[in-house]
Scaffold this motif. Structure first.
Motif, short mmCIF file in Angstrom:
data_model
loop_
_atom_site.label_atom_id
_atom_site.label_comp_id
_atom_site.label_asym_id
_atom_site.label_seq_id
_atom_site.Cartn_x
_atom_site.Cartn_y
_atom_site.Cartn_z
N ALA A 192 -19.07 -31.04 -6.14
CA ALA A 192 -20.23 -30.12 -6.32
C ALA A 192 -20.55 -30.08 -7.83
O ALA A 192 -21.85 -30.01 -8.09
CB ALA A 192 -19.60 -28.57 -6.12
N GLU A 193 -19.61 -30.10 -8.75
CA GLU A 193 -20.15 -30.11 -10.02
C GLU A 193 -20.71 -31.32 -10.50
O GLU A 193 -21.78 -31.38 -11.38
CB GLU A 193 -18.72 -29.87 -11.00
CG GLU A 193 -19.12 -29.80 -12.39
CD GLU A 193 -17.68 -29.77 -13.32
OE1 GLU A 193 -17.93 -29.64 -14.36
OE2 GLU A 193 -16.54 -29.44 -12.68
N ALA A 194 -20.45 -32.37 -10.04
CA ALA A 194 -21.01 -33.74 -10.38
C ALA A 194 -22.45 -33.66 -9.95
O ALA A 194 -23.40 -34.37 -10.37
CB ALA A 194 -20.36 -34.72 -9.83
N LEU A 195 -22.64 -33.39 -8.65
CA LEU A 195 -23.85 -33.30 -8.16
C LEU A 195 -24.73 -32.25 -8.79
O LEU A 195 -26.07 -32.65 -8.77
CB LEU A 195 -23.70 -32.89 -6.60
CG LEU A 195 -23.44 -33.96 -5.50
CD1 LEU A 195 -23.27 -33.41 -4.14
CD2 LEU A 195 -24.52 -35.19 -5.31
N ALA A 196 -24.46 -31.18 -9.14
CA ALA A 196 -25.12 -30.24 -10.07
C ALA A 196 -25.73 -31.05 -11.30
O ALA A 196 -26.79 -30.41 -11.65
CB ALA A 196 -24.35 -28.99 -10.11
N GLY A 197 -25.04 -31.92 -11.75
CA GLY A 197 -25.57 -32.63 -13.03
C GLY A 197 -26.28 -33.64 -12.82
O GLY A 197 -26.76 -34.46 -13.75
N VAL A 198 -26.59 -34.03 -11.71
CA VAL A 198 -27.65 -35.06 -11.13
C VAL A 198 -29.12 -34.67 -11.26
O VAL A 198 -29.33 -33.31 -10.74
CB VAL A 198 -27.22 -35.76 -9.80
CG1 VAL A 198 -28.29 -36.80 -9.45
CG2 VAL A 198 -25.86 -36.32 -9.95
N SER A 199 -29.98 -35.14 -11.70
CA SER A 199 -31.40 -34.87 -11.76
C SER A 199 -32.33 -35.77 -11.08
O SER A 199 -31.97 -36.96 -10.93
CB SER A 199 -31.85 -34.54 -13.32
OG SER A 199 -31.76 -35.85 -13.99
N ALA A 200 -33.19 -35.34 -10.41
CA ALA A 200 -34.38 -36.08 -9.64
C ALA A 200 -35.67 -35.79 -10.10
O ALA A 200 -35.98 -34.77 -10.45
CB ALA A 200 -34.26 -35.66 -8.21
#
Length: 223
Positions: free
Chosen positions: A76-84
């Motif tokens: 969850a933390e890693a996905l929250a740090g991804v940007s699109a």
């Protein structure tokens, strides 16, 4: 053909060539400019396409890397740090992030992630509608029945793909409010609707039986 006719034809051809060369000298730069413009536009289109594919691949790689984490909290933390950068990519990322947050037990964060998606006017409408539905489901413990009912009613309208799922939730709210007759009527409407999936119809039928209703088969109801 006489020598005179042959001479006239040669002179005519020569005049035509001279005129053609004259036109080329006078207007050739326009032709060249058009050709350069066509080639340039084609090259730019190809560049943009390659750039978009590269960004999509980079986003996919980043999400896969985040999902490869062993711990749910870490995913969850890693996905929250991804940007699109694209609207569609942002929608997919938000759904995946909210799903990971919910799996990690942080339903409040998941609801906030989806709620932000519903307010983004750049996101296609269908994604915002799905985000609204999921937000209402996730945040149910923190909302009163009137708020949830108002939210589902905005989705239970013709033309919305989630219409029947929203109707199902409204029927459950009817049960919660003690309105068994209203719930039975909604479940019967779901049974009668040609767009209802077999799974949704099965749930509606089971709920009606549990409420003491007498379900009508769609063929009978439509006569």
């Amino acid at each position: 053909m006489s020598d005179t006719d042959s001479f006239i034809e040669e002179v005519t051809d020569e005049v035509r060539r001279d005129r053609l060369y004259g036109y080329l000298k006078r207007y050739g730069w326009i032709v060249a400019l058009v050709i350069v413009g066509i080639v340039g536009a084609a090259g730019y289109t190809e560049y943009r396409r390659a750039q978009a594919e590269g960004k999509a691949q980079a986003l996919g790689d980043a999400m896969l890397a985040a999902l490869s984490q062993d711990e749910r909290d870490a995913r969850a933390e890693a996905l929250a740090g991804v940007s699109a950068e694209s609207a569609e990519g942002a929608a997919v990322l938000a759904f995946m992030t909210a799903g990971a947050q919910a799996d990690a037990g942080d339903t409040e964060a998941a609801a906030q992630t989806l709620s932000a998606l519903t307010l983004n006017a750049d996101i296609p409408l269908i994604y915002r509608q799905v985000a609204t539905f999921k937000t209402l489901m996730l945040d149910a413990p923190n909302q009163d029945a009137a708020t949830r009912r108002a939210g589902f009613e905005t989705l239970a309208v013709p033309g919305v793909p989630l219409r029947l799922l929203a109707e199902e939730q409204l029927a459950l709210l009817d049960i919660e409010a003690g309105d068994s007759d209203g719930a039975i009527a909604r479940f019967q409407m779901i049974l009668d609707d040609a767009e209802a999936t077999p799974g949704l119809q099965r749930r509606a039928l089971q709920a009606m039986v549990a409420l003491g209703g007498s379900p009508e088969a769609p063929e009978t109801a439509n006569e």
